[in-house]
Design an enzyme around this catalytic site. Structure first.
Site, PDB file in Angstrom:
ATOM      1  N   TYR A 159     -17.623 -16.605 -26.307  1.00 31.42           N
ATOM      2  CA  TYR A 159     -18.620 -15.733 -25.653  1.00 31.42           C
ATOM      3  C   TYR A 159     -17.677 -15.362 -24.401  1.00 31.42           C
ATOM      4  O   TYR A 159     -17.056 -16.006 -23.624  1.00 31.42           O
ATOM      5  CB  TYR A 159     -20.044 -16.384 -25.100  1.00 31.42           C
ATOM      6  CG  TYR A 159     -20.923 -15.439 -24.202  1.00 31.42           C
ATOM      7  CD1 TYR A 159     -21.605 -14.594 -24.819  1.00 31.42           C
ATOM      8  CD2 TYR A 159     -20.547 -15.663 -22.827  1.00 31.42           C
ATOM      9  CE1 TYR A 159     -22.244 -13.581 -24.267  1.00 31.42           C
ATOM     10  CE2 TYR A 159     -21.692 -14.908 -21.914  1.00 31.42           C
ATOM     11  CZ  TYR A 159     -22.435 -13.905 -22.822  1.00 31.42           C
ATOM     12  OH  TYR A 159     -23.145 -12.977 -21.958  1.00 31.42           O
ATOM     13  N   ASP A 170      -9.577 -16.531 -21.608  1.00 32.67           N
ATOM     14  CA  ASP A 170     -10.882 -16.522 -21.072  1.00 32.67           C
ATOM     15  C   ASP A 170     -11.114 -17.894 -20.198  1.00 32.67           C
ATOM     16  O   ASP A 170     -11.551 -18.581 -20.981  1.00 32.67           O
ATOM     17  CB  ASP A 170     -11.972 -15.909 -21.749  1.00 32.67           C
ATOM     18  CG  ASP A 170     -13.185 -15.917 -21.083  1.00 32.67           C
ATOM     19  OD1 ASP A 170     -13.461 -16.391 -19.873  1.00 32.67           O
ATOM     20  OD2 ASP A 170     -14.367 -15.343 -21.455  1.00 32.67           O
ATOM     21  N   LYS A 220     -17.242 -17.922 -12.052  1.00 29.96           N
ATOM     22  CA  LYS A 220     -17.681 -19.181 -11.665  1.00 29.96           C
ATOM     23  C   LYS A 220     -17.139 -19.869 -10.523  1.00 29.96           C
ATOM     24  O   LYS A 220     -17.562 -19.607  -9.427  1.00 29.96           O
ATOM     25  CB  LYS A 220     -17.827 -20.133 -12.957  1.00 29.96           C
ATOM     26  CG  LYS A 220     -18.645 -19.486 -14.058  1.00 29.96           C
ATOM     27  CD  LYS A 220     -18.997 -20.438 -15.299  1.00 29.96           C
ATOM     28  CE  LYS A 220     -19.472 -19.890 -16.537  1.00 29.96           C
ATOM     29  NZ  LYS A 220     -20.899 -19.430 -16.546  1.00 29.96           N
TER      30      LYS A 220
END
Ligand code: HOZ
Length: 429
Positions: free
Chosen positions: A144, A239, A267
């Site tokens: 994702y 990623d 994050k």
């Protein structure tokens, strides 16, 4: 456990917010029951509107690596806020954090700050396309990369949890430009590259997948991707929105010893504020506007308060390497303890664990990719989730998310996690 106030708030929220939440997994649809509405959090604990206290193993889906309401980050935010919440113009803090990022992550020579991991990945593939003058990207099933159109193909995380890994609203043209391969399967990648000569701009991967549960890449697989990209002029994008600054100062790329061309971050980089970034080789990053022709912009990019939080977070991690050793050993204590419980109960499950990320999978298969992750008993996971909540332990409300350990999860807190697991795993079988 009394959660009447959370229940009432959820009901009210549904009048104004689609599904009552601002991010789908939070609705608890995959595990049953009503979502908890959170009023505060401190250290290892999160508190709901009914006053219940839980050990937090979500940690805001990764950012709160130092636990909640960390004094230094809080102080940095309060101090920055006194000088206005936003300038919409360059400020010194942006240089400080960019310098810190390039020091901590050696593959990043230049970096552009954005507001979320989704923005980072969307911008990174536009850059790869502009740089290579090619259209297609390869992603891996179950990975994702945020909710950009190009990535909602065989997507993990909330999309998988909701059973919609290919979202309506993504045009056929966009979908055609995203090619997918099974995670950890180099032959499938070779085949895609050979069948699409000179048209693949980028290969994007979570080097440790966290969005179909926690799944490690094989080192030879990542090395193979690196050499395919070198051979065919393809941009390799790691990623590291979840793994960046979590698995090591330089993220998963440091664990594997592989340099991607571009890294996407999110994050932890914002210390809990909405921040993302993408960065990499100078030669590629200089294609970004205003230096180069690939356009990307943002009113709140480099926001001073968010930069202050990120800077406080990253410098704490940079100055205290012991944090990573402690996180890893505390996570290992949890994982080993859970494995002992599973063995004592003679249960046949799979535990995956890398650094301070881990997942318990309700399947007897080894979980190495999307297919094996899908073999899990999600109904049983729901029971496990609800049982742990009753015992005061808050885990991700989906089989297809990883858990994140913070520095505050240690000693007695670990004992609590393990005794809750012993009780719940015994009860649900
Ligand atoms: N889907 C993201 C985590 N993999 C975010 C979930 C949330 O914030 O609700």
């Amino acid at each position: 456990m009394e959660i009447s106030r959370s229940k009432a708030l959820f009901k009210e929220a549904q009048n104004y917010i689609p599904g009552g939440v601002n991010s789908p997994v939070r609705a608890f649809k995959a595990v049953g029951g009503d979502p908890l509405f959170i009023s505060s959090a401190k250290g290892a604990y999160i508190y709901d509107e009914d006053g219940n206290k839980y050990v937090d193993l979500i940690n805001s889906w990764g950012p709160m690596i130092l636990g909640h309401a960390h004094p230094e980050i809080e102080a940095a935010v309060v101090e920055a806020a006194k000088s206005s919440l936003s300038f919409g113009a360059p400020s010194n803090r942006e240089i400080t954090i960019a310098e810190l990022i390039t020091t901590m992550v050696p593959s990043i020579e230049k970096v552009r700050m954005v507001n979320s991991g989704t923005e980072a990945t969307m911008s990174a593939i536009r850059l790869a396309r502009g740089y290579t003058n090619r259209d297609k990207v390869i992603k891996f099933e179950g990975c994702y990369h945020g909710h950009g159109d190009s990535f909602l193909i065989a997507a993990g995380s909330g999309a998988m949890t909701m059973g919609i890994p290919n979202s309506p609203g993504v045009t056929k043209g966009t979908a055609e430009d995203t090619l997918t391969a099974p995670f950890n399967n180099l032959d499938a990648v070779r085949k895609l590259v050979n069948n699409n000569p000179d048209s693949i701009a980028a290969i994007i991967i979570e080097p440790v997948a966290g969005n179909m549960g926690c799944i490690e890449s094989e080192k030879s697989f990542l090395e193979g991707l690196r050499s395919i990209c070198d051979m065919h002029g393809i941009v390799l994008i790691f990623d590291e929105v979840m793994t960046g600054f979590r698995l090591a100062k330089a993220g998963a790329q440091a664990l594997y010893g592989i340099k991607p061309d571009i890294t996407t971050l999110g994050k932890i980089i914002g210390g809990g504020m909405p921040v993302g970034a993408y960065g990499g080789k100078k030669e590629i990053m200089d294609f970004v506007s205003p230096q180069g022709p690939v356009y990307q912009a943002g009113t709140l990019s480099g926001n001073p308060v968010a930069m202050a939080a990120g800077q406080a977070m990253l410098s704490t991690l940079n100055d205290n390497p012991q944090i990573y050793t402690d996180l890893e050993s505390n996570t290992k204590t949890i994982v080993d303890g859970m494995q002992d419980i599973l063995n004592d109960l003679n249960l046949d499950y799979t535990m995956n664990h890398v650094g301070s990320m881990y997942s318990l999978f309700f399947t007897n298969q080894q979980v190495i990719d999307f297919e094996t992750a899908k073999s899990c008993d999600t109904a049983l996971f729901g029971k496990y989730f609800r049982g742990l909540l009753e015992e005061g332990v808050y885990i991700a409300p989906s089989q297809f998310e990883t858990l994140f350990v913070s520095t505050e999860i240690k000693g007695d807190v670990i004992d609590h996690i393990l005794s809750a697991n012993r009780k719940v795993l015994k009860d649900i079988h």
